[in-house]
Design a protein around this motif. Sequence first.
Motif: not given
Length: 186
Positions: A90-99, A117-121, A125-133, A139-140
């Motif tokens: 899912m997290w590396a797939a085309d957006s059509d898979v998500a839809r 919500q978990t994926a956004v977190g 969260g990586q940005l909040k904790i580490r300062g980058h993505v 992609r996630i």
Amino acid sequence: MGYLARQQARGIYVDDYDEGLAPATSHPAFVAVAPESFYDGADEFAPFGNDDGHDVLGALADWYLAGGADDDVPAFLVDALTGYDVPDGMWAADSDVARAWVVAADEDDHIVTAAAQTAVGVALGQLKIRGHVTSAVRRIGWQAVTLHRTLAEQAEVRYPGRQHAAASAAGVDAIVRVLTVAPSAP
């Protein structure tokens, strides 16, 4: 030097349990781009204000403190979503898979919502904790945005004029703005 200061010296910014979400315990790169709503632990439409986003932020912080590495965050997410029946890749797939997953979920869309919500977190969260993505984590985040937007489209069909449509859209728009300008991993 206190515990939080020692972690920050390692490049890991984690929230103080007593203080909660705060700019002082967030990476400066996150603070520079995150709107005030991202620190509201009660805003259901903010990345860490819902139960799933809040819980995964805490788990991600613990994981980083235990030695987790940026490149392993996608595997962390997959582990966090065990039991959610998320389509493989899912997290590396085309957006059509998500839809398609949202449409197929139909009345079980609460599972898709929790995964989004978990994926956004995780992404913010990586940005909040580490300062980058990292590129994989960005992609996630984009895939989670696709899930949220498709869920909103489906909700509008089922429940025209729903009460929280504008707040939900504003929350997703804020996520998009931050993901767009978030620094990439070195």
